[in-house]
Design an enzyme around this catalytic site. Structure first.
Site, short mmCIF file in Angstrom:
data_model
loop_
_atom_site.label_atom_id
_atom_site.label_comp_id
_atom_site.label_asym_id
_atom_site.label_seq_id
_atom_site.Cartn_x
_atom_site.Cartn_y
_atom_site.Cartn_z
N ASP A 60 53.84 39.27 42.70
CA ASP A 60 53.66 39.62 44.16
C ASP A 60 55.01 39.72 44.57
OD1 ASP A 60 52.91 39.62 47.06
OD2 ASP A 60 50.92 38.77 46.21
N PHE A 74 45.35 43.60 42.29
CA PHE A 74 45.27 43.66 43.58
C PHE A 74 46.56 44.41 44.15
CE2 PHE A 74 42.80 39.84 42.61
CZ PHE A 74 41.78 40.28 43.15
N LYS A 99 47.14 48.51 52.07
CA LYS A 99 45.74 49.03 52.26
C LYS A 99 45.34 49.56 53.73
CE LYS A 99 44.88 44.30 53.73
NZ LYS A 99 44.08 43.07 53.82
N SER A 130 38.00 50.87 46.32
CA SER A 130 37.55 50.85 47.63
C SER A 130 36.45 51.64 48.16
CB SER A 130 38.92 51.05 48.65
OG SER A 130 38.42 51.16 49.75
N TYR A 187 45.42 56.36 52.12
CA TYR A 187 45.17 55.28 51.22
C TYR A 187 44.02 55.57 50.65
CZ TYR A 187 42.58 50.75 50.41
OH TYR A 187 42.08 49.94 49.83
N LYS A 243 43.76 55.59 46.23
CA LYS A 243 42.56 54.53 45.22
C LYS A 243 41.90 55.49 44.33
CE LYS A 243 43.84 50.50 46.72
NZ LYS A 243 44.09 49.33 45.70
N ASN A 293 33.79 45.97 52.70
CA ASN A 293 34.96 45.39 53.80
C ASN A 293 34.94 43.82 53.58
OD1 ASN A 293 34.55 48.05 54.76
ND2 ASN A 293 36.00 47.51 56.54
N ASN A 328 43.22 45.35 60.13
CA ASN A 328 41.94 45.06 59.79
C ASN A 328 41.30 44.29 60.88
OD1 ASN A 328 42.91 44.86 56.45
ND2 ASN A 328 41.44 46.29 56.93
N ARG A 387 30.09 49.12 59.19
CA ARG A 387 30.69 48.75 57.64
C ARG A 387 29.91 47.57 57.21
NH1 ARG A 387 32.85 52.65 59.03
NH2 ARG A 387 35.36 53.18 59.24
N ARG A 438 40.14 55.87 65.77
CA ARG A 438 41.16 55.90 64.80
C ARG A 438 41.26 56.96 63.70
NH1 ARG A 438 42.06 50.27 61.41
NH2 ARG A 438 40.38 50.92 60.57
#
Ligand code: NAD
Ligand code: WQD
Length: 337
Positions: free
Chosen positions: A31, A80, A84, A124, A148, A152, A178, A198, A230, A291
């Site tokens: 990471d 991962f 995002k 996603s 984004y 993916k 989500n 988020n 969602r 958004r």
């Protein structure tokens, strides 16, 4: 088995590391901490009561990544590490392509060079775009509406092509809807750097007074209350899905794709109400413009993964809100506070 977890200090990665350690896997984390704190990994090890090995390495640093593969007999990778945030991806699309797509190809190259061929990929629901038909099964057409989501979707296509060119590769791509919530202990949770993109970490930071009020993005969607819908899923159910994916990786060659969701839609305003009940405070909010890049409704059909692996969600919206709130209440300033 030794599992390399990229982005293992992040929100979903940290919960998955605990799950893997508790199920007898050795864990190596890579990471760069661009969106996480090394403190998350201290908590992971305390929670699991077991050690892991961690490297602060950017996935695109091919030399440093190769050294990690040289140092450990890695059997499989859970990938991962990525950026995002939908809104941010519209502002800085090239960063999203570089990190998400470039990071994935760098990883695939390192895997190939070291004879590691088993991969679980974080995909996603956003790749489905603005489909009118919900719930969405895996066969639903892709239609990414922002950089984004495009990153993916591009990774999924690259992975499918890699599997067809190199038959040694086995890939499971998990399209999560989500994820939110936290470990029920309150020891690990969602602690992004900077102002959260988020909705759940935004809500929890309003509740502890770090942010003033939530902006609800859009009150004019074609939904019953006008706010977007969602399929929120508990991060512990997502972590459980990753353990199952690792267990089933070796069963079939090639690439398989699975949705991970609950099948239930929740609007932003319903979420605000559920979270207010969990934290015992009215959360101030104002409805603002939509958004850019957002869609009205994303709801999962997860029947494939239930049929094939017996996976299903076991935690509801109240548990997601309670657990997210417990983490934030116990760690008002996150891991570094
Ligand atoms: P996160 O930001 O909490 O975790 C990502 C981790 O990757 C962070 O620790 C970050 O520091 C690290 N990272 C980023 N770029 C890196 C790089 N170049 N090299 C090494 N490390 C890097 O995000 P998350 O919510 O845990 O998401 C994990 C994955 O799941 C991502 O791929 C994301 O796109 C995907 N996903 C997330 C959601 C969600 O809502 N959280 C939903 C669907 C898919
Ligand atoms: C949820 C809802 C916002 C913030 C994206 C990807 C998805 C998954 C999660 C990767 C939306 C609204 C948000 C705020 C708001 N993948 N909202 N005010 O955009 O649904 O999903 O992230 O990370 O694949 O598409 O997640 O949590 O940003 O938003 O009203 O301050 O909350 O408009 O309807 P999103 P989110």
């Amino acid at each position: 088995m030794v599992i390399l977890v990229t982005g293992g200090a992040g929100f979903i990665g940290s919960h998955t590391c605990v799950e893997l350690l508790q199920n007898g896997y050795e864990v190596v984390v890579v990471d760069n901490h661009s969106n996480s704190s090394p403190g998350a990994l201290d908590e992971v090890q305390k929670l699991a009561g077991l050690p892991l090995t961690a490297y602060q390495v950017d996935l695109r640093d091919r030399k440093a990544l190769a050294e990690v593969f040289d140092a450990h007999p890695i059997d499989a990778v859970v990938h991962f590490a990525a950026k995002k945030a939908v809104g941010e991806s519209i502002q800085i699309p090239l960063d999203y392509f570089d990190i998400n797509i470039g990071g994935t190809t760098s990883l695939l190259r390192a895997m190939h060079e070291h004879g590691v061929y088993q991969l679980v990929f974080s995909s996603s629901c956003s790749i489905y775009g603005d489909s009118q038909k919900v719930p969405m099964a895996e066969e639903a057409p892709a239609g990414p509406t922002n950089p984004y989501a495009l990153s993916k979707w591009t990774c999924e296509q690259l992975l499918a092509e890699t599997c067809s060119r190199y038959p040694q590769f086995t890939v499971v791509s998990l399209r999560y809807f989500n994820p939110m919530g936290a470990h029920p202990s309150g020891r690990i949770g969602e602690d992004p750097r900077g102002v959260p993109h988020n909705v759940m970490p935004y809500l929890t930071q309003v509740a502890v007074g770090r942010l003033e009020r939530l902006s609800v993005f859009g009150g004019d969607y074609p939904t019953p209350d006008g706010s977007a819908i969602r399929d929120y899923i508990h991060v512990m159910d997502v972590a459980d899905g990753h353990r199952l994916a690792v267990e089933h990786l070796g069963e079939e060659p090639g690439m398989r794709v699975f949705n991970l969701g609950t099948g239930a839609g929740v609007s932003v305003l319903e979420l605000v109400e559920a979270f207010s009940a969990a934290c015992g405070k009215e959360i101030p909010y104002q409805v603002v413009d939509r958004r850019p890049g957002d869609v009205a409704r994303l709801i999962a059909d997860s029947s494939r993964v239930e049929r094939e692996w017996g996976w299903r969600t076991t935690r509801n919206l109240a548990a997601m809100c309670d657990d997210a709130w417990r983490f934030q209440r116990l760690n008002p300033n996150g891991y570094d506070g």
